[in-house]
Structures are given as C-alpha cells and as structure tokens.
Scaffold this active site. Structure first.
Site, mmCIF file in Angstrom:
data_model
loop_
_atom_site.group_PDB
_atom_site.id
_atom_site.type_symbol
_atom_site.label_atom_id
_atom_site.label_comp_id
_atom_site.label_asym_id
_atom_site.label_seq_id
_atom_site.Cartn_x
_atom_site.Cartn_y
_atom_site.Cartn_z
ATOM 1 N N LYS A 268 0.845 -1.202 0.000
ATOM 2 C CA LYS A 268 0.000 0.000 0.000
ATOM 3 C C LYS A 268 0.880 1.251 0.000
ATOM 4 C CE LYS A 268 -0.441 -0.073 5.061
ATOM 5 N NZ LYS A 268 -1.372 -0.087 6.201
ATOM 6 N N TYR B 272 15.368 30.776 7.462
ATOM 7 C CA TYR B 272 14.181 31.442 7.985
ATOM 8 C C TYR B 272 14.239 31.579 9.499
ATOM 9 C CZ TYR B 272 11.506 31.094 3.600
ATOM 10 O OH TYR B 272 11.048 31.225 2.314
#
Length: 349
Positions: free
Chosen positions: A35, A244
């Site tokens: 999956k 940042y």
C-alpha cells in the site's frame, strides 16, 4: 540537475521478504503489503520484485491502489483491499479481480448483493477499534458469511512492535474466539506479529514495513538511500545567521551548503537544526530551518565541497532519521516526495 536521487535496493526488499517468509514457517503463506505506493518506493517495480521472489498475495489500502498492482503484475496474484468494498468500487473490484476485506455489515451487504460469488475476505476487530467486524456483529453474520466462502479471516495487532504489551495476548485470545472452528484460512500477523512467534502466524502473514528496512524488524537490510545535491555554498562569518527565522547563528567562520530537499519532499520541519547529513562516513549537521525546497548544512570540516550529501544511507536509516524528527520510520518512508529521481538497484543475474 537539482533533484535528489532516491535509490531503492530491490535486492534488499527481496531478501527481506525471503527472510520474513522463512520466519513465518513452511506451512504459512507469506503475502506482501504494498500500500501507499509500496511505502513510497514505487509499487510497480517493488511488486514485480516481490512476485519474482515468490509472493503470490498482496495487500493494498484502497481499490485504486489495487488497480496499480494489477497493472504491474497482470492476472494471477491475489490483491486484497484492506478498506473493503466501498461505494463506487464494485466495477473496479470485479473487472480487476480484487479481493476486498469486508469491514462492516454495510460492506458485507454491499458485496454479497453486488458481486455474489466474487472472492472476499473479512476483517475482524479484536481490540484495535479501527477497522473490522465486531464480536457481536460477527456472531450474528458468521453462519451466512462462512457459507458464502470467504478467502480469509484477518485482524490486526495494535501493539505488535512492543512484544511485552498485554494487548497482544488479549487480541490473540479474541481472534481465536472469533475464528476457531470456522475452517477458513486466517491471518493475524504483519511484520511485528511475525516477530512475536508462530502462535501469531496462522495461515498467512502479511509483512509490510519490514520489507522496506524498517522497525520492528531490526534484522532487515536497508532498502533506501537518499542523496541530496549541493546547489550552492557560502562562507558565513561568526554572528551571521542562516535560514528562515534566523534560528542558527555561526559561532566560527563556517562554510554552509544549501542542499536540494525540504518539507515538500518529505523531510519534516522538525529536523531543523537537529539532523545530520553524511559525506561518506563524515557527519555534517543540518543548521537552521528546513524550508519547502531547501536545507542548509554546515560542511566547514570537510576537506572539499561535496557534490551531494546523504540523508538516508548506510550511516542513517529511516528509523534513525525518524527518531531525530520525533516520528516513525513509516512516516519518513511514505512521505518521500514525488520530485525525487527514483533509481532502482538490482542484480542482473
């Protein structure tokens, strides 16, 4: 080329499946859970590798994922759909010969009415309280369902990664109560359940994360290397900040590499100023914040500027990186971004 290289070792995945197959025992069939695009590694190549290694049954989360596996493998292998038979899935289940694991009375009714005679399994809730038919519901519908001929009765362990957790024995007891005497093949163990021992194996095991090198299968061969290219370097003086928020300040003259990769590529922001990247066997600290596309790395102590740095590889696997990020290896694997250039490594023999 600025995109990072994600190298998937198909031989390692095959070897991990064979090892878990041996642990499951000769009388037990071993499936493969593929999956989420084979845990982020590319379901087409991974499913074909596992089929070539001997896997004949596969599990996916949704019918749409089953379509991709069927396209990769063609007719023959059984593809179990863990979400069951959802509204709108009938045509896909029929045309692609998928096997839904029915989870509720609603799904049972939908499947038996829409596709009588089509293969199905039943997922039972033994205590996880997530998916599956509960005890009282099962007692009411079991005679009808068993007569309809399910391929499999399955359940899922909530705490298999903790061998001493009392929930394992409690769920095992409930699973026996719900399935003993039915004569239907049973499956209870994913990777962690396989490691709990043969009492949990029943007729079919279904390893997932262990195939791809993740815990709790500590003996797994690592299957992933992630190499990030260096885009630019700069010299930073003491007192200057990087990234940042100005969260990292140089304490010495430093060489900072700006590297391709960020949270858009599945590198969590929680790695900021915590993670290590590697130039061969030399660790280099990630400094400042992880941004969308870029991270910054202190390479001051390297003898020369590298063309790239590894964030996943021999010195740092998915679980080690996950520990640094405060998450689990599953999340690191399944979040690996679509922008990576995926390279598949396998023997030519």
């Amino acid at each position: 080329m600025a995109t990072a290289n994600l190298t998937v070792d198909l031989d390692a995945i095959a070897a991990n499946w064979r090892a878990l197959n041996r642990l499951s025992g000769q009388s037990v069939q071993t499936a493969a859970v593929v999956k989420a695009d084979a845990y982020g590694l590319g379901v087409t190549r991974v499913a074909r590798t596992l089929a070539a290694s001997g896997a004949r049954r596969f599990f996916v989360a949704y019918a749409e994922e089953g379509a991709a596996v069927r396209q990769a493998l063609g007719p023959g292998p059984q593809i179990g759909v863990l979400s069951g038979h959802m509204p709108g899935d009938t045509e896909m289940i029929h045309d692609l010969d998928l096997t839904p694991m029915l989870n509720s009375l609603e799904q049972i009714t939908r499947h038996l009415e829409a596709l009588p005679g089509h293969a199905f399994g039943v997922q039972l809730d033994t205590g996880m309280n997530r998916l599956g038919v509960e005890m009282l519901e099962w007692q009411a519908v079991a005679p009808i369902l068993i007569e309809a001929g399910p391929e499999l009765l399955m359940s899922h362990l909530a705490c298999a990664d903790d061998p001493d957790h009392p929930a394992n024995e409690a769920q095992l007891k409930v699973f026996h109560e719900m399935t003993d005497g039915t004569g239907v093949p049973r499956s209870f163990a994913a990777t962690g359940g396989i490691l709990l021992g043969q009492r949990y194996h029943f007729d079919l095991t279904r390893p997932g994360v262990g195939l791809y090198g993740g815990k709790p299968y500590d003996a797994a061969i690592p299957a992933v290397t992630l190499t990030l290219p260096v885009i630019q370097t700069r010299e930073v003086e003491p007192g200057e900040t990087v990234g940042y928020g100005c969260t990292w300040t140089a304490e010495r003259p430093s060489v900072i590499a700006t590297v391709a990769g960020g949270y858009a590529d599945g590198l969590p922001r929680t790695l900021s100023s915590k993670a290590q990247l590697w130039d061969g066997d030399t660790p280099c600290p990630l400094v400042g914040r992880v941004s969308m596309d870029l991270i910054t790395v202190d390479i001051t102590d390297l003898p020369e500027v590298p063309r790239s740095l590894d964030i996943l590889g021999p010195n740092q696997g998915v679980d080690a990186l996950a520990d640094t990020a405060g998450t689990i290896g599953y999340e690191i694997l399944t979040a690996l971004g679509a922008r990576y250039t995926r390279r598949y490594q396998e023997s030519t023999a």
